[in-house]
Design a protein around this motif. Structure first.
Motif, PDB file in Angstrom:
ATOM      1  N   GLU A  45       0.837  -1.206   0.000  1.00 37.20           N
ATOM      2  CA  GLU A  45       0.000   0.000   0.000  1.00 37.20           C
ATOM      3  C   GLU A  45       0.871   1.255   0.000  1.00 37.20           C
ATOM      4  OE1 GLU A  45      -2.519  -0.595   3.396  1.00 37.20           O
ATOM      5  OE2 GLU A  45      -4.031  -1.672   2.238  1.00 37.20           O
ATOM      6  N   ALA A  46       1.955   1.236   0.767  1.00 36.07           N
ATOM      7  CA  ALA A  46       2.870   2.378   0.805  1.00 36.07           C
ATOM      8  C   ALA A  46       3.537   2.571  -0.558  1.00 36.07           C
ATOM      9  CB  ALA A  46       3.925   2.186   1.892  1.00 36.07           C
ATOM     10  N   ARG A  47       3.946   1.476  -1.174  1.00 38.69           N
ATOM     11  CA  ARG A  47       4.570   1.545  -2.502  1.00 38.69           C
ATOM     12  C   ARG A  47       3.586   2.105  -3.523  1.00 38.69           C
ATOM     13  NH1 ARG A  47       4.661  -0.695  -7.159  1.00 38.69           N
ATOM     14  NH2 ARG A  47       3.149  -2.305  -6.681  1.00 38.69           N
ATOM     15  N   LEU A  48       2.342   1.632  -3.480  1.00 41.20           N
ATOM     16  CA  LEU A  48       1.328   2.125  -4.409  1.00 41.20           C
ATOM     17  C   LEU A  48       1.028   3.602  -4.177  1.00 41.20           C
ATOM     18  CD1 LEU A  48      -1.140  -0.901  -4.507  1.00 41.20           C
ATOM     19  CD2 LEU A  48       0.439  -0.165  -6.302  1.00 41.20           C
ATOM     20  N   LYS A  55       3.196   9.726  -9.881  1.00 41.71           N
ATOM     21  CA  LYS A  55       2.468   9.937 -11.136  1.00 41.71           C
ATOM     22  C   LYS A  55       1.709  11.263 -11.107  1.00 41.71           C
ATOM     23  CE  LYS A  55       1.979   5.146 -12.556  1.00 41.71           C
ATOM     24  NZ  LYS A  55       1.051   4.040 -12.834  1.00 41.71           N
ATOM     25  N   GLU A  56       1.122  11.599  -9.973  1.00 41.14           N
ATOM     26  CA  GLU A  56       0.425  12.878  -9.848  1.00 41.14           C
ATOM     27  C   GLU A  56       1.403  14.033 -10.019  1.00 41.14           C
ATOM     28  OE1 GLU A  56      -1.635  12.809  -6.114  1.00 41.14           O
ATOM     29  OE2 GLU A  56      -3.172  11.436  -6.846  1.00 41.14           O
ATOM     30  N   GLU A  58       4.256  13.934 -11.685  1.00 40.59           N
ATOM     31  CA  GLU A  58       4.642  13.964 -13.089  1.00 40.59           C
ATOM     32  C   GLU A  58       3.551  14.626 -13.929  1.00 40.59           C
ATOM     33  OE1 GLU A  58       5.442   9.917 -14.163  1.00 40.59           O
ATOM     34  OE2 GLU A  58       7.396   9.894 -13.179  1.00 40.59           O
ATOM     35  N   ALA A  59       2.283  14.285 -13.659  1.00 41.12           N
ATOM     36  CA  ALA A  59       1.167  14.882 -14.404  1.00 41.12           C
ATOM     37  C   ALA A  59       1.106  16.389 -14.155  1.00 41.12           C
ATOM     38  CB  ALA A  59      -0.146  14.219 -14.006  1.00 41.12           C
ATOM     39  N   ARG A  60       1.317  16.815 -12.907  1.00 40.27           N
ATOM     40  CA  ARG A  60       1.299  18.237 -12.573  1.00 40.27           C
ATOM     41  C   ARG A  60       2.444  18.953 -13.292  1.00 40.27           C
ATOM     42  NH1 ARG A  60       4.011  21.552 -10.016  1.00 40.27           N
ATOM     43  NH2 ARG A  60       5.383  20.042  -9.074  1.00 40.27           N
ATOM     44  N   ALA A  61       3.632  18.348 -13.261  1.00 41.36           N
ATOM     45  CA  ALA A  61       4.792  18.957 -13.919  1.00 41.36           C
ATOM     46  C   ALA A  61       4.567  19.049 -15.426  1.00 41.36           C
ATOM     47  CB  ALA A  61       6.062  18.157 -13.609  1.00 41.36           C
ATOM     48  N   GLU A  62       3.984  18.001 -15.999  1.00 41.83           N
ATOM     49  CA  GLU A  62       3.705  18.010 -17.435  1.00 41.83           C
ATOM     50  C   GLU A  62       2.674  19.088 -17.777  1.00 41.83           C
ATOM     51  OE1 GLU A  62       2.046  15.052 -20.921  1.00 41.83           O
ATOM     52  OE2 GLU A  62       2.947  14.170 -19.138  1.00 41.83           O
ATOM     53  N   ALA A  63       1.645  19.216 -16.939  1.00 42.41           N
ATOM     54  CA  ALA A  63       0.629  20.249 -17.170  1.00 42.41           C
ATOM     55  C   ALA A  63       1.248  21.637 -17.084  1.00 42.41           C
ATOM     56  CB  ALA A  63      -0.512  20.098 -16.165  1.00 42.41           C
ATOM     57  N   GLU A  64       2.132  21.849 -16.102  1.00 44.43           N
ATOM     58  CA  GLU A  64       2.812  23.137 -15.982  1.00 44.43           C
ATOM     59  C   GLU A  64       3.687  23.398 -17.208  1.00 44.43           C
ATOM     60  OE1 GLU A  64       5.004  23.295 -12.335  1.00 44.43           O
ATOM     61  OE2 GLU A  64       3.199  23.397 -11.099  1.00 44.43           O
ATOM     62  N   SER A  65       4.391  22.372 -17.663  1.00 42.71           N
ATOM     63  CA  SER A  65       5.252  22.515 -18.836  1.00 42.71           C
ATOM     64  C   SER A  65       4.419  22.860 -20.065  1.00 42.71           C
ATOM     65  CB  SER A  65       6.024  21.216 -19.067  1.00 42.71           C
ATOM     66  OG  SER A  65       6.775  21.295 -20.260  1.00 42.71           O
ATOM     67  N   GLU A  66       3.305  22.154 -20.238  1.00 40.62           N
ATOM     68  CA  GLU A  66       2.432  22.442 -21.374  1.00 40.62           C
ATOM     69  C   GLU A  66       1.864  23.848 -21.275  1.00 40.62           C
ATOM     70  OE1 GLU A  66      -0.452  19.319 -21.411  1.00 40.62           O
ATOM     71  OE2 GLU A  66       0.960  17.843 -22.181  1.00 40.62           O
ATOM     72  N   SER A  67       1.538  24.275 -20.065  1.00 42.61           N
ATOM     73  CA  SER A  67       1.025  25.630 -19.870  1.00 42.61           C
ATOM     74  C   SER A  67       2.084  26.656 -20.256  1.00 42.61           C
ATOM     75  CB  SER A  67       0.593  25.826 -18.418  1.00 42.61           C
ATOM     76  OG  SER A  67       0.180  27.154 -18.194  1.00 42.61           O
ATOM     77  N   ARG A  68       3.322  26.408 -19.809  1.00 41.16           N
ATOM     78  CA  ARG A  68       4.419  27.319 -20.176  1.00 41.16           C
ATOM     79  C   ARG A  68       4.621  27.338 -21.687  1.00 41.16           C
ATOM     80  NH1 ARG A  68       6.657  25.127 -15.477  1.00 41.16           N
ATOM     81  NH2 ARG A  68       7.889  23.635 -16.662  1.00 41.16           N
ATOM     82  N   GLU A  69       4.531  26.149 -22.313  1.00 41.82           N
ATOM     83  CA  GLU A  69       4.694  26.073 -23.764  1.00 41.82           C
ATOM     84  C   GLU A  69       3.582  26.854 -24.467  1.00 41.82           C
ATOM     85  OE1 GLU A  69       4.888  21.996 -24.970  1.00 41.82           O
ATOM     86  OE2 GLU A  69       6.710  21.610 -23.827  1.00 41.82           O
ATOM     87  N   ARG A  70       2.331  26.691 -23.974  1.00 41.71           N
ATOM     88  CA  ARG A  70       1.221  27.431 -24.581  1.00 41.71           C
ATOM     89  C   ARG A  70       1.412  28.929 -24.392  1.00 41.71           C
ATOM     90  NH1 ARG A  70      -1.685  23.184 -22.454  1.00 41.71           N
ATOM     91  NH2 ARG A  70      -2.324  24.383 -20.639  1.00 41.71           N
ATOM     92  N   THR A  71       1.879  29.312 -23.206  1.00 42.45           N
ATOM     93  CA  THR A  71       2.134  30.732 -22.948  1.00 42.45           C
ATOM     94  C   THR A  71       3.221  31.233 -23.891  1.00 42.45           C
ATOM     95  OG1 THR A  71       1.472  30.527 -20.635  1.00 42.45           O
ATOM     96  CG2 THR A  71       2.887  32.388 -21.201  1.00 42.45           C
ATOM     97  N   ALA A  72       4.288  30.460 -24.017  1.00 41.37           N
ATOM     98  CA  ALA A  72       5.385  30.850 -24.907  1.00 41.37           C
ATOM     99  C   ALA A  72       4.885  30.918 -26.349  1.00 41.37           C
ATOM    100  CB  ALA A  72       6.552  29.875 -24.784  1.00 41.37           C
ATOM    101  N   MET A  73       4.063  29.945 -26.751  1.00 36.65           N
ATOM    102  CA  MET A  73       3.517  29.953 -28.099  1.00 36.65           C
ATOM    103  C   MET A  73       2.627  31.175 -28.289  1.00 36.65           C
ATOM    104  SD  MET A  73       2.799  25.865 -28.684  1.00 36.65           S
ATOM    105  CE  MET A  73       1.459  26.183 -29.780  1.00 36.65           C
TER     106      MET A  73
END
Length: 119
Positions: A45-48, A55-56, A58-73
């Motif tokens: 349970e601790a490992r899971l 994973k959460e 990583e998803a948050r970091a990816e969302a932030e990165s995509e947001s920065r990319e959209r802002t930059a775009m």
């Protein structure tokens, strides 16, 4: 007969005591196995939970990165449109200057106009 009955009762008592000891050992083994299973379950349970948190994150970091990319775009797109607007303003200024020059040249070619507006 009494001695035989007493001996049989004593033997049965020893057998019950031996069976009780064996049963106690069995229950002790069952308890140990249950504790080991509980520990394995807690570790899993601790490992899971760690994996889910990772994973959460990583998803948050990816969302932030995509947001920065959209802002930059968006910023890049704004810069492009600004350049387009500047080029259009320059083109219009050149066109205005060309038309003014043409008007100046034409005005020299036309005969002078009187105050009544007649040539």
């Amino acid at each position: 007969e009494e001695a035989r009955l007493a001996e049989e009762a004593e033997r049965e008592g020893r057998e019950r005591a031996a069976m009780g000891k064996e049963e106690a050992r069995v229950w002790e083994l069952v308890a140990r196995e249950a504790e080991a299973n509980a520990a394995r379950l807690a570790a899993e349970e601790a490992r899971l939970a760690e994996e889910e948190a990772r994973k959460e994150e990583e998803a948050r970091a990816e969302a932030e990165s995509e947001s920065r990319e959209r802002t930059a775009m968006g910023e890049e797109e704004a810069r492009v449109w600004e350049l387009v607007a500047q080029e259009e303003e320059a083109r219009l200024a050149e066109e205005k200057a060309r038309l003014a020059e043409e008007a100046r040249i034409r005005s020299r070619e036309l005969p002078p106009v009187t105050e009544e507006g007649k040539p």
